[in-house]
Design an enzyme around this catalytic site. Structure first.
Site, PDB file in Angstrom:
ATOM      1  N   ARG A  51       0.676  -1.299   0.025  1.00  0.00           N
ATOM      2  CA  ARG A  51       0.085   0.041  -0.170  1.00  0.00           C
ATOM      3  C   ARG A  51       0.840   1.332  -0.022  1.00  0.00           C
ATOM      4  NH1 ARG A  51       1.876   1.801   3.738  1.00  0.00           N
ATOM      5  NH2 ARG A  51       0.501   3.818   3.664  1.00  0.00           N
ATOM      6  N   GLY A  52       0.100   2.376   0.017  1.00  0.00           N
ATOM      7  CA  GLY A  52       1.125   3.730  -0.282  1.00  0.00           C
ATOM      8  C   GLY A  52       1.074   3.701  -1.808  1.00  0.00           C
ATOM      9  N   ALA A  53       0.825   5.037  -2.090  1.00  0.00           N
ATOM     10  CA  ALA A  53       0.856   5.302  -3.656  1.00  0.00           C
ATOM     11  C   ALA A  53       2.147   5.076  -4.285  1.00  0.00           C
ATOM     12  CB  ALA A  53       0.539   6.891  -3.773  1.00  0.00           C
ATOM     13  N   ARG A  94      -7.058   0.010  -7.260  1.00  0.00           N
ATOM     14  CA  ARG A  94      -7.267   1.072  -6.353  1.00  0.00           C
ATOM     15  C   ARG A  94      -7.340   2.326  -7.165  1.00  0.00           C
ATOM     16  NH1 ARG A  94      -4.255   1.110  -0.853  1.00  0.00           N
ATOM     17  NH2 ARG A  94      -6.080   2.308  -0.312  1.00  0.00           N
ATOM     18  N   GLN A 198      -2.895   2.580   9.672  1.00  0.00           N
ATOM     19  CA  GLN A 198      -1.763   2.474   9.163  1.00  0.00           C
ATOM     20  C   GLN A 198      -0.624   3.429  10.003  1.00  0.00           C
ATOM     21  OE1 GLN A 198      -4.461   3.084   7.525  1.00  0.00           O
ATOM     22  NE2 GLN A 198      -4.175   2.488   5.491  1.00  0.00           N
ATOM     23  N   ASP A 239      -2.089  11.041  -2.832  1.00  0.00           N
ATOM     24  CA  ASP A 239      -2.389   9.927  -3.642  1.00  0.00           C
ATOM     25  C   ASP A 239      -2.656  10.426  -5.004  1.00  0.00           C
ATOM     26  OD1 ASP A 239      -3.064   8.695  -0.717  1.00  0.00           O
ATOM     27  OD2 ASP A 239      -2.936   7.015  -2.118  1.00  0.00           O
ATOM     28  N   ASN A 249      -5.573  12.421  -0.216  1.00  0.00           N
ATOM     29  CA  ASN A 249      -4.811  11.605   0.713  1.00  0.00           C
ATOM     30  C   ASN A 249      -5.718  10.870   1.553  1.00  0.00           C
ATOM     31  OD1 ASN A 249      -2.106  10.725   1.601  1.00  0.00           O
ATOM     32  ND2 ASN A 249      -2.687  11.779   3.400  1.00  0.00           N
ATOM     33  N   LYS A 250      -5.131  10.152   2.466  1.00  0.00           N
ATOM     34  CA  LYS A 250      -5.999   9.209   3.541  1.00  0.00           C
ATOM     35  C   LYS A 250      -7.018   9.802   4.197  1.00  0.00           C
ATOM     36  CE  LYS A 250      -5.893   5.602   3.712  1.00  0.00           C
ATOM     37  NZ  LYS A 250      -6.704   4.851   3.205  1.00  0.00           N
TER      38      LYS A 250
HETATM   39  O1  MRU Z   1      -4.758   3.111   1.828  1.00  0.00           O
HETATM   40  P1  MRU Z   1      -3.010   3.423   1.899  1.00  0.00           P
HETATM   41  O2  MRU Z   1      -2.403   2.947   3.058  1.00  0.00           O
HETATM   42  O3  MRU Z   1      -2.574   3.123   0.533  1.00  0.00           O
HETATM   43  O4  MRU Z   1      -3.093   4.954   2.035  1.00  0.00           O
HETATM   44  C1  MRU Z   1      -1.936   5.687   1.818  1.00  0.00           C
HETATM   45  C2  MRU Z   1      -2.014   7.061   1.877  1.00  0.00           C
HETATM   46  O5  MRU Z   1      -2.930   7.593   1.990  1.00  0.00           O
HETATM   47  C3  MRU Z   1      -0.559   7.731   2.044  1.00  0.00           C
HETATM   48  O6  MRU Z   1      -0.512   9.011   2.756  1.00  0.00           O
HETATM   49  C4  MRU Z   1      -0.256   8.141   0.590  1.00  0.00           C
HETATM   50  O7  MRU Z   1      -0.398   6.877  -0.384  1.00  0.00           O
HETATM   51  C5  MRU Z   1       1.056   8.559   0.321  1.00  0.00           C
HETATM   52  S1  MRU Z   1       2.260   7.603   0.479  1.00  0.00           S
HETATM   53  C6  MRU Z   1       3.936   8.166   0.451  1.00  0.00           C
END
Ligand code: MRU
Length: 349
Positions: A51-53, A94, A198, A239, A249-250
């Site tokens: 996970r994470g963009a 996603r 997270q 994201d 973002n999240k």
């Molecule tokens: O749902 P996730 O855990 O993939 O969400 C991650 C985030 O929102 C991060 O802040 C974002 O992807 C940036 S990661 C460098």
């Protein structure tokens, strides 16, 4: 034995396998998974094992290379047909993080310019380059961001935009790591980040491992620590960023941005250009992923914590308007939201 050696995802080119840390097991268990199976790859992204963009973008590139290299034939038409199928399917996994689309477009483009003989090798080279570039891009973000931080500053961060969200360093935590390398100690308030935690599971884990002074707070404690004057800056990841600087973002990032604005605390969004989507005029065009209700009602609880059958709304992301963002910290420097529109798709490649 660790193949990844400190990285979050990697390409085992010798055995033609995609390798990743199963982040759903952290912090209790560290497990590297090695696979060449499409369903396992798709599931890894869908269920947030990866996970994470930035991490999912690079991982998609690696998966495409593995899947194409495992096909026996060298027939260009067959291989390219598979590339198209993989890209069209994987991108749906996603919808908010544009890095997935960014990486798969690169794969598609590389496939198109390859010939029958070299498509396999070219996708391999591309995947390895994506992983390498991600490390250098995140390090650059860290270097620019570290200049904004003074020794003993305290930052607040939301979700996990650290090394576990990229190949290494991460985006929002990269400035903290580089500041530390340069002898500045930064304190980090870590939002737990409901509903998938997270912050608690991943950010707190990686900061503790790196010897950074981390304090875990409930998401709803952010206002209190800001009101007490304990936070010098907010650093978050993103994201997808639209042309006008609105940033997805999240879920919960928007509340933190509103609070930072109220308490006059700088709010920085750390953005590799692979997360910029200049095709979208503003944040209202960003598709927001909605996830299963049980992530809210029971997922991380020992037992169900909400009445059976209750409706739950589970937006995985929200959009912070550009007006609440002090600046973007990118691999090209610190850029104001007003300036971001000058950049184009070219800057994402
Ligand atoms: O749902 P996730 O855990 O993939 O969400 C991650 C985030 O929102 C991060 O802040 C974002 O992807 C940036 S990661 C460098």
């Amino acid at each position: 034995m660790s193949f990844l050696n400190g990285a979050t995802v990697g390409y085992d080119a010798v055995n033609n396998k995609a390798v990743f840390i199963d982040q759903t097991l952290l912090p209790l268990e560290y497990k590297e998974i090695s696979t060449d199976n499409y369903d396992e790859m798709y599931d890894a992204v869908k269920t947030l094992k990866v996970r994470g963009a930035p991490a999912i973008g690079v991982f998609a590139g690696i998966c495409a290379a593995v899947l194409i290299n495992k096909i026996k034939t060298n027939d260009y038409g067959v291989l390219m047909g598979e590339v198209e199928k993989i890209c069209a399917d994987f991108v749906k996994c996603r919808p908010t993080a544009v890095n997935l689309k960014w990486a798969l477009e690169k794969v598609l483009c590389e496939g198109k310019i390859s010939s029958g003989e070299n498509i396999k090798q070219n996708l391999k080279t591309l995947a390895l380059k994506m992983a390498e570039d991600d490390i250098s891009v995140c390090r650059k973000i860290g270097e620019y961001g570290a200049e904004l931080l003074a020794d003993k500053n305290a930052i607040l961060t939301h979700c996990n935009a650290g090394s576990l969200a990229a190949v290494k360093y991460g985006t929002a935590l990269a400035p903290v790591y580089i500041a530390k390398e340069r002898g500045k100690n930064i304190k980090v308030y870590v939002d737990e980040t409901r509903p998938l935690l997270q912050g608690a599971r991943l950010t707190a884990f990686e900061l503790e491992n790196a010897g950074v002074d981390a304090t875990l707070i409930c998401d709803n404690t952010a206002a209190a620590v800001m009101a007490k004057g304990l936070v010098d800056a907010v650093l978050v990841g993103c994201d997808r960023v639209a042309k006008n600087g609105d940033a997805a973002n999240k879920i919960g990032t928007l509340s933190v941005a509103v609070l930072a604005n109220f308490y006059k605390i700088p709010f920085y969004v750390c953005m590799p250009f692979s997360t910029f989507d200049p095709a979208l005029d503003d944040g209202s065009q960003i598709v927001i992923e909605e996830r299963a209700a049980d992530e809210v009602t029971d997922f991380w609880y020992k037992q169900k914590m909400a009445p059976k059958g209750v409706r739950a709304l589970n937006f995985a992301f929200d959009v912070t308007p550009a007006s609440l963002i002090t600046a973007f910290i990118t691999e090209k420097g610190v850029i104001s939201p007003a300036e971001i529109k000058k950049y184009s798709t070219e800057d994402t490649f």
